[in-house]
Write a protein that holds these residues in place. Sequence first.
Motif, PDB file in Angstrom:
ATOM      1  N   SER A   1      33.043  99.222 -72.379  1.00  0.00           N
ATOM      2  CA  SER A   1      32.686  98.313 -73.370  1.00  0.00           C
ATOM      3  C   SER A   1      31.444  98.012 -74.002  1.00  0.00           C
ATOM      4  O   SER A   1      30.315  98.477 -72.717  1.00  0.00           O
ATOM      5  N   THR A   2      30.852  97.341 -75.105  1.00  0.00           N
ATOM      6  CA  THR A   2      29.959  97.040 -74.994  1.00  0.00           C
ATOM      7  C   THR A   2      29.139  96.391 -74.283  1.00  0.00           C
ATOM      8  O   THR A   2      30.052  95.162 -74.338  1.00  0.00           O
ATOM      9  N   SER A   3      28.132  95.773 -74.611  1.00  0.00           N
ATOM     10  CA  SER A   3      27.614  94.553 -74.710  1.00  0.00           C
ATOM     11  C   SER A   3      28.428  93.269 -74.847  1.00  0.00           C
ATOM     12  O   SER A   3      27.693  92.106 -74.499  1.00  0.00           O
ATOM     13  N   THR A   4      28.561  93.660 -76.285  1.00  0.00           N
ATOM     14  CA  THR A   4      29.068  92.475 -77.064  1.00  0.00           C
ATOM     15  C   THR A   4      30.632  92.472 -76.647  1.00  0.00           C
ATOM     16  O   THR A   4      31.080  91.270 -77.717  1.00  0.00           O
ATOM     17  N   GLY A   5      31.142  93.499 -75.749  1.00  0.00           N
ATOM     18  CA  GLY A   5      32.061  93.016 -75.201  1.00  0.00           C
ATOM     19  C   GLY A   5      33.073  93.611 -76.096  1.00  0.00           C
ATOM     20  O   GLY A   5      34.727  93.591 -76.179  1.00  0.00           O
ATOM     21  N   ARG A   6      33.394  94.092 -76.806  1.00  0.00           N
ATOM     22  CA  ARG A   6      33.773  95.203 -77.831  1.00  0.00           C
ATOM     23  C   ARG A   6      34.373  96.510 -77.277  1.00  0.00           C
ATOM     24  O   ARG A   6      33.561  96.502 -76.333  1.00  0.00           O
ATOM     25  N   GLN A   7      35.745  96.310 -76.810  1.00  0.00           N
ATOM     26  CA  GLN A   7      36.219  97.773 -75.729  1.00  0.00           C
ATOM     27  C   GLN A   7      37.200  98.478 -76.853  1.00  0.00           C
ATOM     28  O   GLN A   7      37.572  98.771 -77.961  1.00  0.00           O
ATOM     29  N   GLY A   8      37.037 100.349 -76.670  1.00  0.00           N
ATOM     30  CA  GLY A   8      37.048 101.146 -77.928  1.00  0.00           C
ATOM     31  C   GLY A   8      38.496 101.015 -77.169  1.00  0.00           C
ATOM     32  O   GLY A   8      39.575 100.685 -76.206  1.00  0.00           O
ATOM     33  N   ALA A   9      39.331 101.469 -77.922  1.00  0.00           N
ATOM     34  CA  ALA A   9      41.435 101.315 -77.733  1.00  0.00           C
ATOM     35  C   ALA A   9      41.439 102.941 -78.388  1.00  0.00           C
ATOM     36  O   ALA A   9      41.295 102.928 -79.665  1.00  0.00           O
TER      37      ALA A   9
ATOM     38  N   VAL B   1      42.786 115.437 -82.829  1.00  0.00           N
ATOM     39  CA  VAL B   1      41.960 114.565 -83.203  1.00  0.00           C
ATOM     40  C   VAL B   1      42.424 113.064 -82.644  1.00  0.00           C
ATOM     41  O   VAL B   1      44.019 113.161 -82.584  1.00  0.00           O
ATOM     42  N   ILE B   2      41.826 112.453 -82.245  1.00  0.00           N
ATOM     43  CA  ILE B   2      41.419 110.916 -81.797  1.00  0.00           C
ATOM     44  C   ILE B   2      41.707 109.902 -82.142  1.00  0.00           C
ATOM     45  O   ILE B   2      40.677 109.944 -82.768  1.00  0.00           O
ATOM     46  N   PHE B   3      42.997 109.591 -82.713  1.00  0.00           N
ATOM     47  CA  PHE B   3      42.957 107.978 -83.461  1.00  0.00           C
ATOM     48  C   PHE B   3      42.238 106.951 -82.195  1.00  0.00           C
ATOM     49  O   PHE B   3      43.479 106.481 -81.312  1.00  0.00           O
ATOM     50  N   VAL B   4      40.952 106.114 -83.021  1.00  0.00           N
ATOM     51  CA  VAL B   4      40.724 105.308 -81.806  1.00  0.00           C
ATOM     52  C   VAL B   4      39.991 103.897 -83.095  1.00  0.00           C
ATOM     53  O   VAL B   4      40.107 104.293 -84.097  1.00  0.00           O
ATOM     54  N   ASN B   5      39.938 102.449 -82.412  1.00  0.00           N
ATOM     55  CA  ASN B   5      39.409 101.577 -83.677  1.00  0.00           C
ATOM     56  C   ASN B   5      38.365 101.710 -84.118  1.00  0.00           C
ATOM     57  O   ASN B   5      38.339 102.138 -84.860  1.00  0.00           O
ATOM     58  N   ASP B   6      37.144 102.202 -83.753  1.00  0.00           N
ATOM     59  CA  ASP B   6      36.100 102.358 -83.814  1.00  0.00           C
ATOM     60  C   ASP B   6      35.251 104.596 -82.842  1.00  0.00           C
ATOM     61  O   ASP B   6      35.326 103.805 -81.484  1.00  0.00           O
ATOM     62  N   PRO B   7      34.847 105.492 -83.286  1.00  0.00           N
ATOM     63  CA  PRO B   7      34.813 106.127 -82.835  1.00  0.00           C
ATOM     64  C   PRO B   7      32.917 105.936 -82.270  1.00  0.00           C
ATOM     65  O   PRO B   7      33.191 106.847 -81.080  1.00  0.00           O
ATOM     66  N   ASP B   8      32.254 105.040 -82.752  1.00  0.00           N
ATOM     67  CA  ASP B   8      30.936 104.830 -82.486  1.00  0.00           C
ATOM     68  C   ASP B   8      31.334 104.321 -81.111  1.00  0.00           C
ATOM     69  O   ASP B   8      30.307 104.089 -80.135  1.00  0.00           O
ATOM     70  N   LEU B   9      32.613 103.675 -80.757  1.00  0.00           N
ATOM     71  CA  LEU B   9      32.156 103.179 -78.860  1.00  0.00           C
ATOM     72  C   LEU B   9      32.893 103.695 -77.493  1.00  0.00           C
ATOM     73  O   LEU B   9      32.584 103.643 -77.154  1.00  0.00           O
ATOM     74  N   PHE B  10      32.810 104.910 -78.443  1.00  0.00           N
ATOM     75  CA  PHE B  10      33.229 105.809 -76.873  1.00  0.00           C
ATOM     76  C   PHE B  10      31.620 106.694 -76.602  1.00  0.00           C
ATOM     77  O   PHE B  10      31.569 107.424 -78.051  1.00  0.00           O
TER      78      PHE B  10
END
Length: 93
Positions: A33-41, A56-65
């Motif tokens: 998870s990021t410092s703001t609490g967002r976690q990749g799904a 291809v891996i489908f995720v909520n936000d690629p930048d979180l990985f």
Amino acid sequence: ALDRASATHRRRIKTAVLNEVLEDAVRWQRPPSTSTGRQGAVYYCAQVSVRPPTVVIFVNDPDLFSQSYRRYLESALRKALGFQGTPLRMLFR
């Protein structure tokens, strides 16, 4: 060894099998998870190409990985599916 690598290079894996391996890897180690609490799904994955195998891996936000988590997922797929000796492309969307 060369024939085995060539066969691996051309192999197609069913989506259900890929998703089982991916689900086990995510259960074993959750995405950071990021410092703001967002976690990749991670939603699901599919093999879209061979030569080289492309997943291809489908995720909520690629930048979180992070790169380290991407390497972890690639390593988990390689070990479980036997993709030794061939490049494995992974795209996050």
